[in-house]
Scaffold this active site. Sequence first.
Site, PDB file in Angstrom:
ATOM      1  N   GLU B 171     -13.379   9.870   4.366  1.00 29.94           N
ATOM      2  CA  GLU B 171     -12.796  11.004   3.648  1.00 29.94           C
ATOM      3  C   GLU B 171     -13.851  11.899   2.999  1.00 29.94           C
ATOM      4  OE1 GLU B 171      -9.654   9.490   1.107  1.00 29.94           O
ATOM      5  OE2 GLU B 171      -8.303   9.315   2.822  1.00 29.94           O
ATOM      6  N   HIS B 411       7.271   3.987   3.487  1.00 34.06           N
ATOM      7  CA  HIS B 411       5.890   4.045   3.026  1.00 34.06           C
ATOM      8  C   HIS B 411       5.422   2.655   2.636  1.00 34.06           C
ATOM      9  CE1 HIS B 411       2.632   5.339  -0.002  1.00 34.06           C
ATOM     10  NE2 HIS B 411       2.164   5.502   1.221  1.00 34.06           N
ATOM     11  N   HIS B 412       4.340   2.218   3.258  1.00 39.62           N
ATOM     12  CA  HIS B 412       3.712   0.936   2.942  1.00 39.62           C
ATOM     13  C   HIS B 412       2.285   1.183   2.481  1.00 39.62           C
ATOM     14  CE1 HIS B 412       6.471  -1.475   5.918  1.00 39.62           C
ATOM     15  NE2 HIS B 412       7.092  -1.152   4.815  1.00 39.62           N
ATOM     16  N   HIS B 481      -2.884   5.834   7.061  1.00 38.80           N
ATOM     17  CA  HIS B 481      -3.840   6.592   6.242  1.00 38.80           C
ATOM     18  C   HIS B 481      -4.919   5.628   5.743  1.00 38.80           C
ATOM     19  CE1 HIS B 481      -1.654  10.574   5.312  1.00 38.80           C
ATOM     20  NE2 HIS B 481      -1.173  10.068   6.440  1.00 38.80           N
ATOM     21  N   GLU B 482      -6.115   6.116   5.650  1.00 35.83           N
ATOM     22  CA  GLU B 482      -7.277   5.326   5.201  1.00 35.83           C
ATOM     23  C   GLU B 482      -7.638   4.198   6.155  1.00 35.83           C
ATOM     24  OE1 GLU B 482      -5.377   7.497   2.284  1.00 35.83           O
ATOM     25  OE2 GLU B 482      -4.627   5.482   2.567  1.00 35.83           O
ATOM     26  N   GLU B 506      -4.245  16.385   1.122  1.00 38.11           N
ATOM     27  CA  GLU B 506      -4.169  15.880  -0.256  1.00 38.11           C
ATOM     28  C   GLU B 506      -5.389  16.299  -1.077  1.00 38.11           C
ATOM     29  OE1 GLU B 506      -3.761  11.686   0.354  1.00 38.11           O
ATOM     30  OE2 GLU B 506      -5.888  11.369   0.760  1.00 38.11           O
TER      31      GLU B 506
END
Lengths: 711, 711
Positions: B171, B411-412, B481-482, B506
């Site tokens: 990121e 969402h997890h 994500h990530e 974001e």
Amino acid sequence: MKHFIFLLVSLFLLGGAHAQTITSPDKNLILKFELTSAGRPSYQLTYKNKPVVKPSLLGIEVANGPSFVEGFTISNSETTTVNDSWEPVYGEQKTIKNNYTELVVTLTQKAQKDRFIKIRFRLFNDGLGFRYEFPTQNGLTYFIIKEEQTEVNLAGDHKIFWMPGDYDTNEYPYTTSKFSEIPSLQKKATIQITAQQPIAAPSVQTPAMLKSADGLYINLHEAALINYPALQYEVDAKNLKLKSHLVPDAIGNKGYMQTPAQSPWRTIIVSDKATDILASKTILNLNTPTEYKDVSWIKPMKYMGVWWEYFVGKSSWAYSTATNVKLTDDFSTFKPNGRHGATTENVKRYIDFASEHGIEGLLVEGWNIGWEDWIGNWKEDVFDFVTPYPDFNVKGLYAYAKAKNVKLIMHHETSGAATNYERHLDRAFEFMNENGYPAVKTGYVGSIIPRGEHHDGQMMVNHYIHVAKRAADYKIMVNSHEAVRPTGLHRTYPNWFAQESARGTEFEAMGGLAPEHSTILPFTRMMGGPMDYTPGIFQTELSKNGFGHNGRVNTTLVKQLAYYVTMYSPLQMAADLPENYAKYPDAFQFIKDVALDWDDTYVLEAEPGDYVTTARKAKGKNEWYIGGITDENPRTATVNFSFLPKGKKYIATLYADGPQASYDKNPQSYTIRKVLVTSKSVLKQGLASSGGVAISVKEGSKDEMKGLKNL
Amino acid sequence: MKHFIFLLVSLFLLGGAHAQTITSPDKNLILKFELTSAGRPSYQLTYKNKPVVKPSLLGIEVANGPSFVEGFTISNSETTTVNDSWEPVYGEQKTIKNNYTELVVTLTQKAQKDRFIKIRFRLFNDGLGFRYEFPTQNGLTYFIIKEEQTEVNLAGDHKIFWMPGDYDTNEYPYTTSKFSEIPSLQKKATIQITAQQPIAAPSVQTPAMLKSADGLYINLHEAALINYPALQYEVDAKNLKLKSHLVPDAIGNKGYMQTPAQSPWRTIIVSDKATDILASKTILNLNTPTEYKDVSWIKPMKYMGVWWEYFVGKSSWAYSTATNVKLTDDFSTFKPNGRHGATTENVKRYIDFASEHGIEGLLVEGWNIGWEDWIGNWKEDVFDFVTPYPDFNVKGLYAYAKAKNVKLIMHHETSGAATNYERHLDRAFEFMNENGYPAVKTGYVGSIIPRGEHHDGQMMVNHYIHVAKRAADYKIMVNSHEAVRPTGLHRTYPNWFAQESARGTEFEAMGGLAPEHSTILPFTRMMGGPMDYTPGIFQTELSKNGFGHNGRVNTTLVKQLAYYVTMYSPLQMAADLPENYAKYPDAFQFIKDVALDWDDTYVLEAEPGDYVTTARKAKGKNEWYIGGITDENPRTATVNFSFLPKGKKYIATLYADGPQASYDKNPQSYTIRKVLVTSKSVLKQGLASSGGVAISVKEGSKDEMKGLKNL
């Protein structure tokens, strides 16, 4: 049944007092707590005025903040007495008495913005438990433990039964020495084990058993090991000091804590009678009652196994000749090695035998794909726990076993790959439910994955409990091998009903166990909980099995029988091959008869490293079973039957070593005789070298008693 | 449809030959492989006779045995040409051409008992992929990689678009510099990110984009990252050399291998046209086709989210005022903070809006217990993925959404605790099936558990794939994500249909993104696969939302529209608040219209760091969408409509920056006009500073076309 006396003495001490003293309910034990001039917590313990623990420091070193080590003042202390009892789901006694004096000191660090911890001491008649507590408070939520600074200063250079400290294995043999000799013996004691990580410094694992020159028996262990690494002790031989050494994680930290939190209980069981140590329920009392709402499905179990034949060289876990396999392989295309043990036909043979003899369970190892190269490669995807070898018919065997009233016991060897096991866990347990398996034997042979973690670290401690709790969701009982040694958690998670976690019978086929080993186990490993020792080897001369193994089980046949009583477990294996039991049906009768759950237990005589004689009353029955064992020295066991109800005669069946028996020359010589006994009877029974005695006591009809002599 | 030409030239070279050369099908690229005098593998690459990679060494260093680095002889080599095509489940093109020349060299180490590996090169018209292969053989089954020794020797001090090497985050913003400047810029480029572990040595992550002084565009990345750590490159600025640096595990090892095994493909995409880089399908071609039997349930999706309101300060993920929570807590006893975003009422409001505008999906973050202290504590039991906050009605919202034709997206967030996620995975996916969630957004914000492991190490690489495969069992699509950045695995695991894995929208609310950022992403991060960039922010001046956030999204409104075309993804978010879309219904129409899946893609013009203009034909429809963006510099985009079928007029709706628009002064100024276009039309369109253009092209009836002017 429960009687509960609650007595609260709350002493608010505003800085002045630095010492607190409590005594055990019977006044024999005295615990003194005080702060040093540097504000360091210190405790000492005496038993009948003899020092057990000389003044010893306490504390917790923190990795990511100020430590809980010094600069404390006592901001509060409370004393409580508890006297009640409770009933375990299964156990050595139907009712367990829980009687202690408690001292809770609140320790505040003024220099750390009044941050505080508590140390809770519970003093029973047979020992002490204490733990660190970290209450929720401003400025303390998450912290990382660098090391625990608990010390035990011994009052003398005691005799100690110990194994070396290690992060990954508890399968070392025990060494008996003076405490001061530990450093010089450490290297010799650290024999090679699959997956080991010895502590570099001189150290011992718990449970460790000590005996002082003035006759005190002292046992060091811990209770309720949850969300924390296992406790080991570094040895300062010069100063006769033990100092806590927690098992680290992959990056060297010890424990990740979130308030409210607490350490496990550090236990010091002490008595001037060795039998009191074995009878102690302090570790169980320090654990919390189970939260399981329904425990009706948790039941003791006797079982056989497609297992020992792997150790004696008859067959193999692996199915094929392949040496490099993946779970994605089609094993039906592999060349069978012709030695696979877990074939449908062979399992049926075991089912037939178990069914005929009323043995409820049958463990089958080697049923699932992956055994060809399961060990030593730090491999993660070793097993999937749901795919059978081509020659193992899951559905067919379920039906066959069910028709014969036998339940198959699942085997989940993980090879140490905990991550892989957790990935498959729900599916593996669903598979068990679908195919009628009520219990699972888990195994952790190998270096742990996540790599860098250890068998006894916080992460794996949590793993074993996770497996137990997840299993409970599926009404599955768990018998773990190579897991961290038990700390009484079978009270809280009663479906985790047995563990190996020590050097068990399998080592009889891998070099042999010392004859004294099984007289030490009750004083060490078994202080924490039931052991799946897998006894019952009748053919102790392994060469006679005819499969090329020339080793020897270092006991007489009768000593193997005695184990079913001297080693408490709600899960007991009849570990030998069916064909060996078929040769000795009269001796096998004891294994068939012996109970698994008990109303009461009487430790009749015991000395660590030498002998143990124990009697137990079967739960809900007027039946008693007695087991006595000795080390390499023949001896005369004394069985005082005073535990029997007064004024009534019972039939005792005595399984004894033959007059010429010895473990190394004549192990299978035994006699069986029936006599009448009463509560006044006293048996003097000769035990062979590494021999034993096993006795069943039952009520008999007049006809059955006719012609039997009094003892 | 598939045409397959298979041409095998097998050359058995008995020791003599040390060099092999292949050319790309169009002859532009030439790969030469040879062994050095020490028997070290070396390769070099030219494009139209210009050096791309000068002679560079290859090898694998082994931790637990001899390395695969030197002492090789070429024992075999094979050349093959493949020319076929395939159809992805979704994508930028309906049909993907797969045309390459392959060279496989078998390299034998005589000194290691003839141990051998293979290196496989595939030379496409737009670049090279190569990998190491470890065939099953005697003496080689399990081994541990210490480091990969792949080098890329550059032919000049190129311009490079890069971010610093890091084991845990991708990121970082991109830095543009000369290759030789990387060491001096490394520190500045390594800004602070939640959970980061920068490589100490000067290094860059892949994908890295380079441009040579003589006009070559060179992209370095990898394909098919499976069971291996991510590739990063250390930078030897003096020698203009890149050297592989794999992400280590907790104890410093890089990869645990079992034969047959292979590394991922190391890719070098090269062209003298920047647009060719963006059009390259080489990375996808190097991945394997999916093994999923049924892919009918995998569908592109447009969605909104209870998400951006957390970033602009309107509401919070957390429900209560508590600051220290456990999953065992009863959250209904906690004091609500009054700012919780994922309330039943608020979610209904989003459902109403999405339903009204035909947006199929709605992500809801903050619905489950645990958000009060989810971050920064290296906590394992952060979430259980099945327990809603007291004010979130799972069943009620499922019914409400279903009635309105909207699907909720799960969402997890794992907080980096992969072990905890895997423990809950089956149950979490079952919960999704039961409650109608077809897709999940996963998140890995935080240091990884198992502690010591990294986001981009072998263990986590396997974790992400495990999650994707397990999700497929439940017909669930995954947007991570990530996670480690993509390498074309959406071909193999098409339900893993999007990732963030870069600095996404974001960050516009966390300091802002550079205007050029989105012109670099297609040349870097997006080379590996679809990005969930979460575009569509209309209210770029965040203060105007009225929640105290004074930041700014550094684009014009129209640039946000253009992203739906310039950033390919089968999953596209309309990320702004419903109330902001309600203010600009005419601009919102483009987001509602734009397709998610494509028959074909035309990269019209592009320059990394400056601009991108792309046109795409909607799958199965005579509809085209065009997006053009620029960096901080206003420019005139050229849209040549020659991709349209000849001889027919279409209605183009042009969404353009207003004449006075600029991202920092006047971001919401835009014009919308309709014109007629043909394949001969060419649009010259002015873009504002960090502005864009978005165009939809549709067939129109005579009535609809009436009065419209030709472009």
